[in-house]
Design a protein around this motif. Structure first.
Motif, PDB file in Angstrom:
ATOM      1  N   TYR A 112      38.327  35.611  34.086  1.00  0.00           N
ATOM      2  CA  TYR A 112      39.057  36.114  35.253  1.00  0.00           C
ATOM      3  C   TYR A 112      38.302  35.804  36.551  1.00  0.00           C
ATOM      4  O   TYR A 112      38.899  35.355  37.537  1.00  0.00           O
ATOM      5  N   LYS A 113      37.000  36.005  36.570  1.00  0.00           N
ATOM      6  CA  LYS A 113      36.202  35.757  37.770  1.00  0.00           C
ATOM      7  C   LYS A 113      36.223  34.276  38.156  1.00  0.00           C
ATOM      8  O   LYS A 113      36.194  33.933  39.336  1.00  0.00           O
ATOM      9  N   GLN A 116      40.247  33.553  39.528  1.00  0.00           N
ATOM     10  CA  GLN A 116      40.947  34.570  40.308  1.00  0.00           C
ATOM     11  C   GLN A 116      42.062  33.985  41.167  1.00  0.00           C
ATOM     12  O   GLN A 116      43.010  34.681  41.527  1.00  0.00           O
ATOM     13  N   ASP A 117      41.930  32.712  41.486  1.00  0.00           N
ATOM     14  CA  ASP A 117      42.959  32.085  42.305  1.00  0.00           C
ATOM     15  C   ASP A 117      44.245  31.837  41.506  1.00  0.00           C
ATOM     16  O   ASP A 117      45.331  31.660  42.079  1.00  0.00           O
ATOM     17  N   LYS A 120      46.420  36.836  38.218  1.00  0.00           N
ATOM     18  CA  LYS A 120      46.603  38.086  38.950  1.00  0.00           C
ATOM     19  C   LYS A 120      45.854  39.216  38.256  1.00  0.00           C
ATOM     20  O   LYS A 120      45.660  39.203  37.040  1.00  0.00           O
ATOM     21  N   LEU A 121      45.458  40.195  39.052  1.00  0.00           N
ATOM     22  CA  LEU A 121      44.724  41.333  38.514  1.00  0.00           C
ATOM     23  C   LEU A 121      45.551  42.070  37.458  1.00  0.00           C
ATOM     24  O   LEU A 121      45.019  42.515  36.442  1.00  0.00           O
TER      25      LEU A 121
END
Length: 278
Positions: A112-113, A116-117, A120-121
């Motif tokens: 995820y890190k 991130q672009d 989505k969270l």
């Protein structure tokens, strides 16, 4: 949607490192635990099983849920049949499931890190939720199947112990000896009846001495089974004698109104065998 082929490829690429990260956390001082082993072969097997678990778990991000769950459940059931895992306390296995989950989530976080672009969270949180639920399912299935397999093992061991605890020993002149030792409950008494009849028939026993010197207590139900055994032996043409009835049993028999008048008895095994020899 939780499916993401890029995430799947990332996890597959890092599968072996995930296993290594998991095993670095293994620190078990209990010599009875599978995870305390120093045997390289067992360690490699553990790593391979963990690796296989990861690879199957990764498929949740590319397969339909019903297809994934079916295959995943089958694999977990097979793991629960592994003898080395069965010999390890369940809480140790559950602990390693939880450690494996921590490692897995750490790689989701890394992905995820790094993306991130594109991620989505909300999707990341969905992945976490799905993975946690899957691990909970793994633990539940494993514990349920391990309990079933352990119960089967205990039942089989108990049956073997009961069979070994009521052996007919062949002596001479077609004389057999059935030495009974320890507590006899109704279930064991029925098993003794079945095993004794089978063994006497196969050994061609004509005279059987049933020695009770190693039995401290007999209740009405057990006495009934012994009478049933003697009557069944009579139908097979086998003469039987009870020997070694202890004073406590004789006293209990009188108090319970048990009638041994129709049964041939002797004070000791030696007396019984001497009578048969005559």
């Amino acid at each position: 949607m939780h499916r993401n082929h890029e995430l799947y490829e990332y996890l597959m690429k890092n599968s072996w490192q995930m296993t290594e990260d998991w095993y670095k956390q293994v620190d078990d001082p209990d010599p009875n635990s599978l995870y305390s082993t120093t045997d390289e072969h067992i360690i490699n097997t553990l790593k391979e099983q963990n690796q296989d678990y990861f690879k199957r778990l990764h498929k949740i991000f590319i397969e339909q849920e019903e297809v994934f769950l079916k295959e995943f459940e089958e694999w977990t059931i097979e793991l629960a049949k592994d003898q080395k895992h069965l010999d390890t306390a369940v809480h140790y296995v559950v602990r390693e499931f939880n450690k494996t989950q921590e490692v897995y989530i750490s790689y989701l976080q890394k992905f995820y890190k790094e993306n991130q672009d594109k991620v989505k969270l909300e999707q990341f949180f969905l992945w976490l939720e799905i993975v946690r639920k899957t691990f909970q399912l793994s633990i539940y299935i494993y514990m349920e199947e391990a309990q079933k397999n352990t119960s089967k093992q205990i039942a089989a061991q108990k049956e073997m112990i009961n069979e070994l605890s009521s052996p007919v020993i062949m002596l001479q002149n077609n004389v057999g000896l059935l030495p009974l030792i320890g507590d006899i409950d109704t279930a064991r008494a029925k098993l003794i009846l079945e095993n004794t009849l089978t063994q006497c028939a196969s050994l061609d026993v004509q005279y059987l001495c049933i020695d009770l010197s190693g039995v401290a207590i007999i209740d009405t139900m057990v006495a009934h089974e012994i009478f049933q055994l003697i009557n069944a032996l009579k139908l097979l043409g086998i003469t039987s004698t009870l020997s070694g009835i202890r004073p406590e049993i004789a006293q209990t028999a009188i108090q319970l109104g048990l009638d041994f008048n129709s049964v041939r008895t002797t004070a000791s095994l030696a007396n019984s065998l001497a009578a048969f020899n005559q």
